[in-house]
Each structure stands twice: as structure tokens, then as C-alpha cells.
Design an enzyme around this catalytic site. Structure first.
Site, PDB file in Angstrom:
ATOM      1  N   GLU A 361     -41.796 -23.139 -17.369  1.00  9.58           N
ATOM      2  CA  GLU A 361     -41.266 -21.986 -18.120  1.00  9.58           C
ATOM      3  C   GLU A 361     -40.439 -22.465 -19.317  1.00  9.58           C
ATOM      4  O   GLU A 361     -39.444 -21.851 -19.689  1.00  9.58           O
ATOM      5  CB  GLU A 361     -40.436 -21.076 -17.201  1.00  9.58           C
ATOM      6  CG  GLU A 361     -40.194 -19.680 -17.753  1.00  9.58           C
ATOM      7  CD  GLU A 361     -41.488 -18.913 -18.001  1.00  9.58           C
ATOM      8  OE1 GLU A 361     -41.612 -18.310 -19.074  1.00  9.58           O
ATOM      9  OE2 GLU A 361     -42.371 -18.942 -17.122  1.00  9.58           O
ATOM     10  N   SER A 364     -36.209 -28.094 -20.820  1.00  7.91           N
ATOM     11  CA  SER A 364     -34.847 -28.007 -21.361  1.00  7.91           C
ATOM     12  C   SER A 364     -34.840 -28.291 -22.861  1.00  7.91           C
ATOM     13  O   SER A 364     -34.066 -27.691 -23.616  1.00  7.91           O
ATOM     14  CB  SER A 364     -33.920 -28.995 -20.633  1.00  7.91           C
ATOM     15  OG  SER A 364     -33.692 -28.573 -19.304  1.00  7.91           O
TER      16      SER A 364
END
Length: 375
Positions: A361, A364
Site C-alpha cells: 500500500e 515508506s
């Protein structure tokens, strides 16, 4: 934030279910490499497979704050299961609600929300992860539909899923505007699961390499219009990142609760180790960091409920929650000492499960890019 009575009731009911029905079986689910089909019926009965879908579509009609709270509690008991629920809600059901035709909604939503169909979101490829515009899977126009050829990688529920939302290139010359989205029943001829990946964690949630060979898709299975695939793929980023952020908080919460419980019972030098400053301060720091992450998640969810743009806030929540979660789980292991390293205490599994949250998703690094652009 202060929860409404409804939100608090949803949180309490899902927590009770997760702790009583899921947590005692999470090791068994991992060993089996999956979940019994009837479990999804149970989850559907609780409204967890269509939480923010309107009631007239068969959903629970809940808000995004309630959705985040529910995912936190599911993840606190079983991280892998929360992954399946996040994709089902944030990427599959949401996409159908936004871009599906009335016929598509009527055909697919009842089984998706009712727990009979698990969905897979097929965007990522071997050479196209963070850069979604680099996908190579092709859909070629043919009589009455499209013929799909190509492959996908790292697809959650690629094996157990009965419906895959596939993003493919329909106009190679149009760049990002040359991609389209297709609703692909996985029992179609030409849909192949090449490999179920052996992973560090989340073993109960299958992650697959898929291949499409001359897979025919009728025109009425295109989601949205030709060329809208990239937009559709990215339009659910806010909800998707809120979902995974909630998952991070939940897994960290589960590990911290184990550590606190252990620290209250384990005695050293005549008193519970939580009363020793070294342990007590560690747990205090972890609890404070986790609470900060929780509020970022719920703030992003509340913005979503208000209809306000929240991609920056969702990315902040995902970045902070995923990196905080790994730190919290690591600190929980440290609190248990050697016992934290043993499977039977449960934190070792959470440690394996939580690491991927900084990758899927949006990594970072991608979250930082999104936030920096917003600044």
C-alpha cells in the site's frame, strides 16, 4: 478523538468477537495457510466485508472512523485476516461503489459483502510496483470484449479470490491514460496462479504470482471507461492507506497488550518487572508512540468522513503507523526477553506479520514523497 456512542459500540463488539473467536485460532490459521470459508460468512454477518458501503447496497453503512476502529481490533487478533478485509473494503467494494454500473453492482456486490466472494486487487507486476504507470499487462480489443495477456505479482488473495480487479494497458501509446480496469472472475479460462509465495509473515493470507493467457473479458466487465484504469487504481489510495494504518495500530496494540500483561505478572527481585523503571519506561514510551499513531489514523478517517481531501494525512498515518508498529512489536519482544522469541507467546508471529506494512500500500519512501509534494 472522542468516539460517538455508535463508534464505541462497534469498537467494543468487534474487539469482543476478535479476542474470543479469532485470537485463540490465529496460530492454527497460520499453520493451515488460510481460513475456513465459513469464517468469511461470520465476518459478513458482522458487517465487516462492506463496512462503508451504503445499506441500500447491502453494506453496513458505517463511517470510516468505525471502519478503522474495526480493522484495528481485527488486526490486534489476526494481522493476516485484517489484510484481506482491508483490500475487500478499501480496494474492491469501494471501486465498485465508485465506478461500477448498476448491473455490475447488482452482480458482484451481494457476494462480496455477503462473504461468498473474496476480491483480489491486481495492479503490481514484477517490474511495476511503486511506479504503477509501468505496467505491461495488455488487454486487446476483440469481438464483444477484450483479451487479457500478462502477469501480476504480490497479489493478495490471488488464489482464494473469486473476483480480481485487474489493471491492464488498453492503449500503449496513451501512457497513464491508456490503462483500463477489468472485473475478472477467477474461474475464467486463462487465469493462472503460477505461485503462492512463501513469505516471512502473514502466511494465512495468500500472496500470489498470477498469469493471464488469452483470457477473454466481455465489454460489460470493464470497470469505468477505457483509459480510466490508472485513475481507478489510485482513487482509493486514501481509504487503502487508512486501512493499512489501522492494521498497523492493531497489530502493535496486540503485541503491547501481551507485553504489559507479562510485565505485570513476571517478577524479578521481589516485584513485577513493570515496576522496574527500565521496563516501565520502555512500555510507557511504546504506549505513547502507539497512541500518537492511533490518532493520526483516526484523524485521517474523520477527514475522509467529512468529504475532505486527506491523501497527505492518510500517507502520514501510514508512514508513522507502519514504522511505529515495528518498533512497538520489537519493544514488546524485548520486554518478554527469551519468551518473546518463542512462538507460543504470540509476539513472534506479530513481528513477522507487521514488517510488510512498511512495503505494501505504498512503501515508506513513497509516503514521504507524497507528503513532501503536499508540503
Amino acid at each position: 478523538m472522542i468516539l460517538t456512542e455508535t463508534q464505541a459500540a462497534i469498537q467494543a463488539s468487534i474487539r469482543a468477537y476478535a479476542q474470543e473467536k479469532l485470537r485463540p485460532r490465529t496460530q492454527a490459521f497460520e499453520s493451515a495457510g488460510g481460513y475456513p470459508p465459513e469464517l468469511f460468512g461470520e465476518l459478513a454477518g458482522l458487517g465487516l466485508l462492506g463496512m462503508v458501503a451504503p445499506e441500500e447496497e447491502g453494506g453496513a453503512g458505517a463511517d470510516y472512523v468505525s471502519y478503522a476502529l474495526a480493522l484495528i481490533e481485527i488486526a490486534a487478533a489476526d494481522g493476516a485476516l485484517s489484510t484481506i478485509l482491508s483490500i475487500q473494503n478499501s480496494l474492491i467494494v469501494s471501486a465498485l461503489l465508485k465506478d461500477g454500473t448498476p448491473a455490475q453492482k447488482q452482480r458482484f456486490l451481494p457476494d462480496l459483502i455477503g462473504g461468498k466472494t473474496i476480491g483480489a486487487f491486481a495492479l503490481t507486476e514484477t517490474d511495476a510496483g511503486s511506479d504503477a504507470s509501468a505496467i505491461r499487462t495488455r488487454a486487446t480489443k476483440s469481438a464483444g470484449g477484450w483479451t487479457l495477456n500478462g502477469s501480476k505479482q504480490f497479489i493478495t488473495s490471488g488464489k482464494i479470490g473469486k473476483l480480481a480487479l485487474v489493471i491492464a494497458v488498453t492503449d500503449p501509446e496513451a501512457g497513464k491514460k491508456g490503462m483500463s480496469a477489468f472485473l475478472v472472475p477467477t474461474d475464467r479460462k486463462g487465469y493462472f496462479v503460477d505461485k503462492v509465495e512463501h513469505k516471512l509473515g502473514q502466511a494465512a493470507s495468500d500472496t500470489c504470482a498470477l498469469r493471464f493467457e488469452d483470457l477473454f473479458i466481455e465489454d460489460d466487465l470493464m470497470l469505468g471507461q477505457p483509459g480510466q484504469g490508472y485513475r481507478i487504481a489510485l482513487s482509493n489510495l486514501e481509504a487503502g492507506r487508512i486501512g493499512i494504518s489501522a492494521q498497523c495500530v492493531g497489530m502493535a496494540q496486540g503485541a503491547l497488550e501481551i507485553a504489559i500483561g507479562y510485565a505485570k505478572e513476571r517478577k524479578s527481585m521481589g516485584k513485577p518487572i513493570i515496576e522496574h523503571q527500565a521496563v516501565g519506561f520502555r512500555l510507557a514510551d511504546l504506549a505513547a508512540k502507539l497512541e500518537a499513531a492511533r490518532h493520526l489514523v483516526l484523524h485521517a478517517a474523520s477527514l475522509k468522513d467529512s468529504g475532505l481531501p486527506c491523501l497527505k494525512e492518510a500517507s502520514m498515518a501510514k508512514l508513522v503507523a507502519s514504522e511505529t508498529a515495528e518498533a512497538v512489536v520489537s519493544g514488546a519482544i524485548q520486554t518478554l526477553g527469551g519468551y518473546g522469541y518463542l512462538e507460543e507467546f504470540g509476539i513472534a508471529k506479530i513481528y513477522r506479520d507487521v514488517r510488510v506494512c512498511q512495503i505494501y500500500e505504498g512503501t515508506s519512501d513513497i509516503q514521504r514523497m507524497v507528503i513532501a509534494r503536499a508540503l
